[in-house]
Write an enzyme that holds these catalytic residues in place. Structure first.
Site, mmCIF file in Angstrom:
data_model
loop_
_atom_site.group_PDB
_atom_site.id
_atom_site.type_symbol
_atom_site.label_atom_id
_atom_site.label_comp_id
_atom_site.label_asym_id
_atom_site.label_seq_id
_atom_site.Cartn_x
_atom_site.Cartn_y
_atom_site.Cartn_z
ATOM 1 N N HIS A 247 8.411 -13.769 -39.177
ATOM 2 C CA HIS A 247 8.336 -13.182 -40.517
ATOM 3 C C HIS A 247 7.821 -14.248 -41.485
ATOM 4 O O HIS A 247 8.240 -15.397 -41.432
ATOM 5 C CB HIS A 247 9.724 -12.695 -40.948
ATOM 6 C CG HIS A 247 9.706 -11.736 -42.094
ATOM 7 N ND1 HIS A 247 9.390 -12.119 -43.368
ATOM 8 C CD2 HIS A 247 9.949 -10.407 -42.154
ATOM 9 C CE1 HIS A 247 9.451 -11.066 -44.171
ATOM 10 N NE2 HIS A 247 9.789 -10.013 -43.454
ATOM 11 N N ARG A 270 7.178 -8.697 -52.195
ATOM 12 C CA ARG A 270 5.717 -8.682 -52.232
ATOM 13 C C ARG A 270 5.194 -7.286 -52.536
ATOM 14 O O ARG A 270 4.148 -7.125 -53.164
ATOM 15 C CB ARG A 270 5.158 -9.184 -50.894
ATOM 16 C CG ARG A 270 5.349 -10.682 -50.690
ATOM 17 C CD ARG A 270 4.795 -11.154 -49.363
ATOM 18 N NE ARG A 270 5.657 -10.808 -48.250
ATOM 19 C CZ ARG A 270 5.243 -10.284 -47.110
ATOM 20 N NH1 ARG A 270 3.960 -10.016 -46.932
ATOM 21 N NH2 ARG A 270 6.089 -10.016 -46.147
#
Length: 578
Positions: A247, A270
């Protein structure tokens, strides 16, 4: 109806358990942790679903076909069309099930990296994974109290061996609990999670992806591949063990930058418009690309530290996350662009230029890094939340090596391979747990019903003799372990303490906190806390009410730690325990 044994108390296991109960089966759930929940409680972005009621209300034109295409593209050459079809085709029903059965708020829908439509669902507050998992967990624990003949829960129970009959079918499990070895009988659903937290010399991670063995992880310490090892020892075929996802955004604690275990930065950070900037203050990637792509760009860029920066608009949209991360010391707030530039050690003009270049991309819809979806322009005259990032790792029948199902053995969640291929889309981890938890529950219930029917047919005219044998044997219920769950009770207040007195108890071996008008001695509870000791120690000797209420339901303390309540703060009398 006889029982099905579910091994693992995360979201996949809980979804399987509730589905089994809906289908009429009894459930014995074994979990090796003192509390259920697993890694599912840490998922912070939401759960994917295509064609959901929430999407329809928002006018989002999504479908299972579009979701299938996005997932297949993300999985690349390792795509399993049959599994992706199940995941995406049942996604809408899974989200609707959570809303209808557990009264969950999943009304907010966002677009994460790799998705062609907004389809990641969450509510207005708290971590979605925690909300979804706790709702199922509390419902199951309530049933274990009110209906113990249907539901039994045994915590701190470690499964050690799958039991098989002469035909090779799985008929039960051997496990250890309180230092004793016991057996339980019935079909088995494995929902034990992954293996990325196994740092021993014989770990599956070291065997299949040794280059990731030294990377930090957000997995709980319980993720050591137990289910994988049990299944393979029973003849199951392993697939995709080398497909370990790294990740791109793990939060770095400035006080413990080299810690092996990290806290995951929600993909939603994000998704709402956060930017990734390197140590020169510049962008280097489309922040909404697939996880493995973003990770690769971080490594390729190599200009550390990498910071995730949220402007005021993004911070407000995901305010609860920011407040939680700031409270844990994993994120900082800056009230101006000048203060942000100082944190970077750069001249203000450098960040201004980065923002201006980004705004040009927003206006023209042409981004040098290929970004296609934007959340508006950035202003230097704004407030910002910033965190340092690091890459981190991280029908349901079990098949034998000959490709045939192992009778009586099912799997759901991260222990089951082949679903996500080379790369998992953000928001699909919770979805995979719910969808395949429900699928495994359906399949195990059907298998149980089928085997019972066969047994009855074979018994034929001998049913009377069989009944006599059952009467002579100990009752089945008596041979099964009893649930460790007990009805919530509240310990009475023992005394009053000043804030100064509470403040003296601020160490690991002597830890008090104040929560909602109650003084708690949580020293003995620290090792068992699902969120880790640090989450409590941050508030040792202080009032933790605000942080506690952001994360927990009011029933948590009387249910799990009633003996921790030792009194009330002198300034607060008659406070209500929440």
């Amino acid at each position: 109806m006889a029982q099905v044994i579910v091994v693992g108390g995360g979201l996949a296991g809980l979804s399987a358990a509730h589905t089994l109960l809906e289908r009429g089966a009894n459930v014995l759930l074994l979990d090796k942790q003192p509390f259920m929940g697993g890694n599912s409680t840490k998922a912070t972005s939401g759960i994917n679903g295509a064609g959901t009621n929430s999407q329809r209300k928002l006018g989002i034109p999504d479908s299972a076909e579009l979701f299938f295409a996005d997932t297949k593209k993300s999985a690349r050459e390792l795509a399993r069309d049959d599994l992706i079809t199940v995941l995406t085709g049942r996604s809408g029903d899974a989200v609707n099930w959570l809303q209808d059965k557990f009264a969950l708020d999943l009304s907010l829908v966002a677009r994460l990296g790799g998705h062609s439509q907004p389809r990641t669902h969450r509510g207005g507050a708290q971590f979605p994974g925690m909300v979804i998992t706790y709702a199922q967990m509390e419902r199951l624990e309530d049933l274990a109290v009110s209906n113990p003949e249907r539901v039994k829960i045994i915590k701190k129970a470690r499964a050690s061996k799958l039991l098989k009959d002469e035909t090779g079918a799985v008929i039960g499990i051997e496990y250890t609990h309180n230092g004793q070895t016991s057996t339980a009988y019935g079909p088995v659903v494995l929902a034990t999670g992954g293996y990325a937290a196994d740092f021993t010399e014989d770990s599956l991670l070291k065997k299949h992806r040794p280059e990731y063995w030294n990377l930090p992880t957000t997995n709980g310490e319980h993720c050591t591949g137990d289910g994988h090892k049990l299944a393979m020892a029973a003849g199951a075929n392993a697939v995709d063990l080398e497909k370990v996802q790294v990740h791109p955004t793990g939060l770095v604690d400035p006080n413990e930058p080299d810690s092996k275990v990290k806290f995951l930065a929600a993909e939603a950070l994000r998704g709402v418009g956060g930017l990734l900037l390197d140590n020169t203050g510049k962008r280097f990637v489309d922040e909404l690309q697939h996880r493995d792509y973003v990770t690769g760009k971080i490594w390729e860029n190599g200009k550390y530290p990498i910071r995730l920066v949220l402007n005021g608009k993004a911070s407000k949209e995901i305010e609860w996350h920011c407040k939680h991360y700031v409270g844990r010391g994993l994120m900082k707030r800056f009230d101006s662009g000048e203060a942000l530039a100082k944190e970077f050690g750069l001249a203000p003009e450098v960040l201004k230029k980065t923002f201006e270049d980004y705004n040009q991309s927003v206006r023209t819809q042409k981004d040098p890094f290929g970004k296609k979806f934007f959340q508006g322009e950035w202003s230097f005259d704004d407030f910002f939340n910033v965190a340092i990032m690091t890459p981190i790792d991280g029908e349901s029948r079990v098949l034998a090596k000959d490709g045939k199902p192992v009778p009586g053995l099912f799997a759901a969640g991260e222990v089951a391979g082949g679903v996500h291929g080379a790369n998992r889309l953000g928001g699909s981890s919770l979805l995979g747990c719910v969808v395949f938890g429900r699928v495994s529950g359906d399949s195990a219930a059907a298998y149980l019903l089928q085997t019972q029917s066969v047994a009855v047919r074979k018994a034929g005219g001998r049913l009377t003799a069989l009944a006599g044998q059952l009467d002579a044997a100990p009752a089945a219920a008596a041979s099964q372990p009893t649930a460790t769950t007990s009805a919530p009770t509240e310990k009475g207040s023992a005394g009053e303490y000043t804030a100064e007195e509470v403040a003296k108890h601020n160490k690991k071996d002597d830890c008090w906190v104040i929560v909602d008008g109650k003084v708690l001695d949580v020293t003995a509870f620290l090792p068992d806390h699902p969120g880790g000791e640090k989450a409590i120690l941050l508030y040792a000797g202080r009032d933790a009410t605000e942080e506690f209420n952001m994360l927990h339901d009011f029933k948590v303390i009387p249910r799990y730690a009633p003996d921790a309540i030792i009194g009330t703060p002198q300034e607060v009398k008659g406070g209500r325990l929440r």
